[in-house]
Design a protein around this motif. Sequence first.
Motif, PDB file in Angstrom:
ATOM      1  N   SER A 191      34.834  -3.728   7.828  1.00 38.07           N
ATOM      2  CA  SER A 191      35.654  -3.505   6.642  1.00 38.07           C
ATOM      3  C   SER A 191      36.912  -4.366   6.690  1.00 38.07           C
ATOM      4  O   SER A 191      37.577  -4.444   7.723  1.00 38.07           O
ATOM      5  N   PRO A 192      37.276  -4.995   5.558  1.00 42.01           N
ATOM      6  CA  PRO A 192      38.539  -5.726   5.518  1.00 42.01           C
ATOM      7  C   PRO A 192      39.737  -4.772   5.608  1.00 42.01           C
ATOM      8  O   PRO A 192      40.862  -5.198   5.813  1.00 42.01           O
ATOM      9  N   ALA A 221      43.074   0.920   7.942  1.00 41.07           N
ATOM     10  CA  ALA A 221      43.368   1.975   6.973  1.00 41.07           C
ATOM     11  C   ALA A 221      42.194   2.942   6.843  1.00 41.07           C
ATOM     12  O   ALA A 221      42.387   4.158   6.742  1.00 41.07           O
ATOM     13  N   LEU A 222      40.962   2.415   6.857  1.00 39.28           N
ATOM     14  CA  LEU A 222      39.775   3.265   6.765  1.00 39.28           C
ATOM     15  C   LEU A 222      39.656   4.148   8.006  1.00 39.28           C
ATOM     16  O   LEU A 222      39.291   5.327   7.910  1.00 39.28           O
ATOM     17  N   ALA A 223      39.994   3.609   9.172  1.00 36.47           N
ATOM     18  CA  ALA A 223      39.984   4.404  10.405  1.00 36.47           C
ATOM     19  C   ALA A 223      41.011   5.531  10.316  1.00 36.47           C
ATOM     20  O   ALA A 223      40.750   6.656  10.756  1.00 36.47           O
ATOM     21  N   GLY A 224      42.166   5.248   9.726  1.00 38.07           N
ATOM     22  CA  GLY A 224      43.171   6.287   9.520  1.00 38.07           C
ATOM     23  C   GLY A 224      42.683   7.355   8.564  1.00 38.07           C
ATOM     24  O   GLY A 224      42.921   8.553   8.771  1.00 38.07           O
ATOM     25  N   VAL A 258      30.655   9.796   3.423  1.00 41.57           N
ATOM     26  CA  VAL A 258      30.188   8.428   3.660  1.00 41.57           C
ATOM     27  C   VAL A 258      31.407   7.510   3.586  1.00 41.57           C
ATOM     28  O   VAL A 258      32.212   7.616   2.652  1.00 41.57           O
ATOM     29  N   PHE A 259      31.524   6.637   4.580  1.00 44.30           N
ATOM     30  CA  PHE A 259      32.606   5.650   4.641  1.00 44.30           C
ATOM     31  C   PHE A 259      32.008   4.274   4.381  1.00 44.30           C
ATOM     32  O   PHE A 259      31.043   3.881   5.038  1.00 44.30           O
ATOM     33  N   PHE A 260      32.595   3.559   3.413  1.00 46.01           N
ATOM     34  CA  PHE A 260      32.044   2.288   2.951  1.00 46.01           C
ATOM     35  C   PHE A 260      32.868   1.098   3.427  1.00 46.01           C
ATOM     36  O   PHE A 260      34.075   1.212   3.658  1.00 46.01           O
ATOM     37  N   GLU A 261      32.211  -0.051   3.517  1.00 48.03           N
ATOM     38  CA  GLU A 261      32.845  -1.290   3.971  1.00 48.03           C
ATOM     39  C   GLU A 261      34.071  -1.653   3.132  1.00 48.03           C
ATOM     40  O   GLU A 261      35.047  -2.195   3.646  1.00 48.03           O
ATOM     41  N   SER A 262      34.059  -1.342   1.854  1.00 46.20           N
ATOM     42  CA  SER A 262      35.170  -1.678   0.956  1.00 46.20           C
ATOM     43  C   SER A 262      36.456  -0.929   1.282  1.00 46.20           C
ATOM     44  O   SER A 262      37.525  -1.290   0.801  1.00 46.20           O
ATOM     45  N   GLY A 263      36.351   0.146   2.087  1.00 39.22           N
ATOM     46  CA  GLY A 263      37.503   0.995   2.380  1.00 39.22           C
ATOM     47  C   GLY A 263      37.439   2.323   1.651  1.00 39.22           C
ATOM     48  O   GLY A 263      38.328   3.160   1.785  1.00 39.22           O
TER      49      GLY A 263
END
Length: 153
Positions: A19-20, A24-27, A90-95
Amino acid sequence: MTATPVDFTTVSTVGLERSPHADALAGLRANEARYFSNRYDAVFATSPADEVSELVGYVARVLRERGIVIASPALEATELLVDGIRWTHVFFESGLAVNVLYTLEPGGKRAVGFKLSQGMEVPDELGAFKFARQRSKLAGEIRGSYFVLHGEY
C-alpha cells in the motif's frame, strides 16, 4: 490459514507493505485491534487476503447491495464473532478499510463501514458518501462513513 494477531502497542506494516499508505493503514488496523481488545477482550488477527478469499468475497457480495465494487486489491482480512455480532474486515491496497457489522439475531444492527487511511483520496466508487473525521493516536486522522444493510447475508 495464517492469522497474525495485530499488535496495537507496536504498529507494524507487515502484510500491508504494497500500500502507498502502508503506515497509515497499519495505524488504522491497529486502531481496530485496540477497539476489539478494549470493548470485547478479543484478539484481532488478520490473514493475507488470498488465504481468506471467502471473507473478501463475502464483503464484495454485501457491497453489491449498493452497487459498490472496490477497485483496489485486498491485502488482508479477518472475521470475529463477538456478542452475537459477525464483524468482517478487509484492508485494501489503496488504504481503505471496509467492515461489515452483522448482528446474527433478526432485527439487530447491520451495517457496512468505510474508513480511509490518512492521506488517501476518496475512491471514485465511494464518491457519493460523506465522510466524518475522527482523530486516532494510532492512525492519525481517520475519515469514516457507513450505510445500513437491508439484505440478508
